[in-house]
Scaffold this motif. Structure first.
Motif, mmCIF file in Angstrom:
data_model
loop_
_atom_site.group_PDB
_atom_site.id
_atom_site.type_symbol
_atom_site.label_atom_id
_atom_site.label_comp_id
_atom_site.label_asym_id
_atom_site.label_seq_id
_atom_site.Cartn_x
_atom_site.Cartn_y
_atom_site.Cartn_z
ATOM 1 N N GLY A 239 0.200 -82.236 -40.249
ATOM 2 C CA GLY A 239 -0.322 -83.164 -39.417
ATOM 3 C C GLY A 239 -1.676 -83.472 -40.133
ATOM 4 N N ARG A 240 -2.476 -82.546 -40.684
ATOM 5 C CA ARG A 240 -3.566 -82.778 -41.371
ATOM 6 C C ARG A 240 -3.505 -83.112 -42.682
ATOM 7 N NH1 ARG A 240 -7.860 -83.920 -42.051
ATOM 8 N NH2 ARG A 240 -7.473 -84.841 -40.021
ATOM 9 N N ILE A 241 -2.425 -82.735 -43.450
ATOM 10 C CA ILE A 241 -2.517 -83.133 -44.941
ATOM 11 C C ILE A 241 -1.591 -84.407 -45.261
ATOM 12 C CG2 ILE A 241 -1.549 -82.490 -47.054
ATOM 13 C CD1 ILE A 241 -1.992 -79.295 -46.312
ATOM 14 N N ILE A 242 -0.940 -84.595 -44.177
ATOM 15 C CA ILE A 242 -0.009 -85.628 -44.532
ATOM 16 C C ILE A 242 -0.085 -86.867 -43.567
ATOM 17 C CG2 ILE A 242 2.465 -86.523 -44.604
ATOM 18 C CD1 ILE A 242 3.311 -83.813 -45.702
ATOM 19 N N ILE A 247 -2.192 -92.304 -41.288
ATOM 20 C CA ILE A 247 -2.771 -92.986 -40.006
ATOM 21 C C ILE A 247 -4.020 -93.766 -40.598
ATOM 22 C CG2 ILE A 247 -3.976 -92.475 -37.756
ATOM 23 C CD1 ILE A 247 -1.744 -90.734 -37.293
ATOM 24 N N ALA A 248 -5.126 -92.996 -41.138
ATOM 25 C CA ALA A 248 -6.323 -93.621 -41.883
ATOM 26 C C ALA A 248 -5.764 -94.799 -42.596
ATOM 27 C CB ALA A 248 -7.001 -92.470 -42.647
ATOM 28 N N MET A 268 -12.726 -89.183 -46.064
ATOM 29 C CA MET A 268 -13.392 -88.282 -44.809
ATOM 30 C C MET A 268 -12.053 -87.738 -44.138
ATOM 31 S SD MET A 268 -16.383 -87.729 -44.973
ATOM 32 C CE MET A 268 -17.860 -88.481 -45.220
ATOM 33 N N VAL A 269 -10.843 -88.695 -43.706
ATOM 34 C CA VAL A 269 -9.842 -88.028 -42.784
ATOM 35 C C VAL A 269 -9.011 -87.289 -43.360
ATOM 36 C CG1 VAL A 269 -7.978 -89.036 -41.749
ATOM 37 C CG2 VAL A 269 -10.233 -90.146 -41.476
ATOM 38 N N ALA A 270 -8.818 -87.509 -44.902
ATOM 39 C CA ALA A 270 -7.875 -86.565 -45.763
ATOM 40 C C ALA A 270 -8.339 -85.332 -46.144
ATOM 41 C CB ALA A 270 -7.346 -87.383 -46.831
ATOM 42 N N VAL A 300 -6.528 -75.129 -49.235
ATOM 43 C CA VAL A 300 -5.858 -75.308 -50.818
ATOM 44 C C VAL A 300 -4.998 -76.166 -51.017
ATOM 45 C CG1 VAL A 300 -4.132 -73.651 -52.164
ATOM 46 C CG2 VAL A 300 -5.929 -72.487 -50.796
ATOM 47 N N VAL A 301 -4.256 -76.607 -50.412
ATOM 48 C CA VAL A 301 -3.079 -77.601 -50.439
ATOM 49 C C VAL A 301 -3.805 -79.271 -50.313
ATOM 50 C CG1 VAL A 301 -0.886 -78.598 -50.007
ATOM 51 C CG2 VAL A 301 -1.334 -76.267 -49.893
ATOM 52 N N GLY A 302 -4.537 -79.144 -49.300
ATOM 53 C CA GLY A 302 -4.988 -80.601 -48.814
ATOM 54 C C GLY A 302 -5.921 -81.343 -50.133
ATOM 55 N N MET A 303 -6.182 -80.551 -51.002
ATOM 56 C CA MET A 303 -7.119 -81.141 -52.127
ATOM 57 C C MET A 303 -5.987 -81.981 -53.090
ATOM 58 S SD MET A 303 -10.210 -80.486 -51.657
ATOM 59 C CE MET A 303 -11.006 -80.635 -53.264
ATOM 60 N N PHE A 304 -4.963 -81.391 -53.127
ATOM 61 C CA PHE A 304 -3.772 -82.081 -54.008
ATOM 62 C C PHE A 304 -3.302 -83.401 -53.260
ATOM 63 C CE2 PHE A 304 -3.762 -77.746 -55.388
ATOM 64 C CZ PHE A 304 -3.925 -77.865 -56.851
ATOM 65 N N GLY A 305 -3.182 -83.246 -51.968
ATOM 66 C CA GLY A 305 -2.905 -84.230 -51.135
ATOM 67 C C GLY A 305 -4.103 -85.592 -51.144
ATOM 68 N N MET A 306 -5.162 -85.082 -51.313
ATOM 69 C CA MET A 306 -6.164 -86.239 -51.438
ATOM 70 C C MET A 306 -6.076 -86.953 -52.841
ATOM 71 S SD MET A 306 -9.658 -84.066 -49.923
ATOM 72 C CE MET A 306 -10.785 -85.282 -49.853
ATOM 73 N N ALA A 307 -5.763 -86.165 -53.834
ATOM 74 C CA ALA A 307 -5.653 -86.669 -55.172
ATOM 75 C C ALA A 307 -4.603 -87.694 -55.380
ATOM 76 C CB ALA A 307 -5.518 -85.611 -56.268
ATOM 77 N N ILE A 308 -3.319 -87.309 -54.674
ATOM 78 C CA ILE A 308 -2.230 -88.230 -54.569
ATOM 79 C C ILE A 308 -2.372 -89.465 -53.851
ATOM 80 C CG2 ILE A 308 0.016 -88.315 -53.886
ATOM 81 C CD1 ILE A 308 0.469 -85.473 -54.080
ATOM 82 N N GLY A 309 -3.000 -89.382 -52.699
ATOM 83 C CA GLY A 309 -3.364 -90.344 -52.055
ATOM 84 C C GLY A 309 -4.296 -91.120 -52.621
ATOM 85 N N ALA A 310 -5.429 -90.690 -53.173
ATOM 86 C CA ALA A 310 -6.453 -91.558 -53.886
ATOM 87 C C ALA A 310 -5.900 -92.258 -55.225
ATOM 88 C CB ALA A 310 -7.599 -90.615 -54.433
ATOM 89 N N ALA A 311 -5.092 -91.581 -55.788
ATOM 90 C CA ALA A 311 -4.234 -92.499 -56.793
ATOM 91 C C ALA A 311 -3.661 -93.534 -56.459
ATOM 92 C CB ALA A 311 -3.316 -91.337 -57.514
ATOM 93 N N LEU A 312 -2.662 -93.462 -55.328
ATOM 94 C CA LEU A 312 -1.831 -94.687 -54.847
ATOM 95 C C LEU A 312 -2.885 -95.696 -54.347
ATOM 96 C CD1 LEU A 312 0.871 -92.301 -52.914
ATOM 97 C CD2 LEU A 312 0.868 -93.559 -55.065
#
Length: 319
Positions: A239-242, A247-248, A268-270, A300-312
């Motif tokens: 819910g937090r990472i994906i 939703i943001a 901020m949301v991610a 640990v995992v959320g930072m990679f999610g932020m990177a993927i989302g930011a790249a897209l």
């Protein structure tokens, strides 16, 4: 696309390196629990307030234009909160787990990881926008945390009146909120710019804030607890990472946010689950072990999610 990936790496990698340094120091015995607790307190009470105060006072940002961004952030928070509440009511059986699950989904680490990533992405102007956003949404975070965790009570004297007093006390004793209120007041009054020794001292304290906070965050990671994750921890982390970043993005598109404001909202949301969620859960009788596991996994995992989302988002020209 290569430029977008490079942008994502640039804004996330410095935070990961500092967190890894904290974890490395903790493993070598160079960052004890006492060091982490005292450093975190120092950052929260002195360094971050200076960072927020001077970033707002020195900025030339038109804060009236941020109203749309703040409304979008409030809407995202309510969507996540209500959605997590409905999910918890249906699929989470233990009351001690329900509020912790909900907090893990909606409450992001804006003050440390969010602000640090926004600063890496947009510099001083982005930092001032993020500071104002954080100040308003933090108030909502605290109110919703007390509401969702109130299903478990340690004391017979724990009533809605006492909980309301807790919210008021937390808001008016929070150094970050006080710093932002002071900054807005300073800018509203016909006062001279902050220069000289005072500004130099403030800059020195502000420069310490985010690096030391990230090192402490990394030093607080407990890999042993992460090896014994529950299914509920995984669900909250998804819910937090994906779900939260998606939703943001959808809300940001609906509000027609500019690239910078979309970037601030997303980052901020991610961000991973806020460290304050563990403190609140423990204080109000929630499942603090579950809170700690959600915090560790999303950090640990959320930072990679932020990177993927930011790249897209960068590749699509939205950030």
């Amino acid at each position: 696309m290569i430029e977008a990936i490079a942008f994502a790496i640039t804004i996330v990698l410095p935070n990961l390196v500092l967190m890894w340094l904290g974890f490395f120091m903790q493993r070598r015995g160079e960052a004890s629990k006492t060091f982490i607790d005292q450093s975190s307190s120092f950052v929260f009470k002195y360094c971050l307030p200076c960072l927020l105060f001077f970033s707002v006072v020195d900025s030339e940002v038109d804060y009236e234009k941020q109203i749309v961004l703040i409304v979008a952030g409030i809407l995202v928070t309510f969507i996540l909160f209500i959605g997590a509440e409905l999910y918890a009511k249906r699929f989470v059986s233990r009351p001690a787990d329900q509020g912790v699950f909900v907090q893990g989904v909606y409450r992001s680490n804006m003050a440390i990881i969010g602000l640090a990533t926004v600063a890496n992405a947009y510099g001083a102007s982005g930092l001032s926008i993020g500071a104002v956003y954080m100040g308003v949404v933090t108030i909502l975070f605290n109110i919703l945390a007390v509401i969702t965790l109130s299903r478990v009570s340690k004391s017979i004297n724990d009533t809605w009146v006492s909980r309301s007093m807790m919210i008021v006390k937390k808001l008016f004793t929070n150094p970050l909120i006080l710093a932002l209120l002071a900054a807005f007041t300073y800018k509203a009054l016909p006062l001279p710019p902050t220069t000289g020794v005072i500004h130099t001292i403030g800059d020195l304290l502000a420069a310490v804030a985010l690096p030391l906070a990230l090192i402490c965050a990394g030093a607080s990671i407990n890999l042993k607890s992460m090896l014994h994750l529950s299914g509920l921890c995984m669900q909250a982390s998804i819910g937090r990472i994906i779900i939260a970043p998606i939703i943001a993005i959808l809300v940001g598109i609906g509000f027609g946010l500019s690239e910078v404001h979309m970037g601030v909202l997303f980052l901020m949301v991610a961000s991973p689950t806020a460290a304050a969620s563990y403190v609140m859960a423990k204080a109000m009788g929630g499942n603090d072990v579950l809170a700690a596991n959600i915090l560790a996994l999303t950090t640990v995992v959320g930072m990679f999610g932020m990177a993927i989302g930011a790249a897209l988002l960068r590749a699509l020209g939205m950030m």
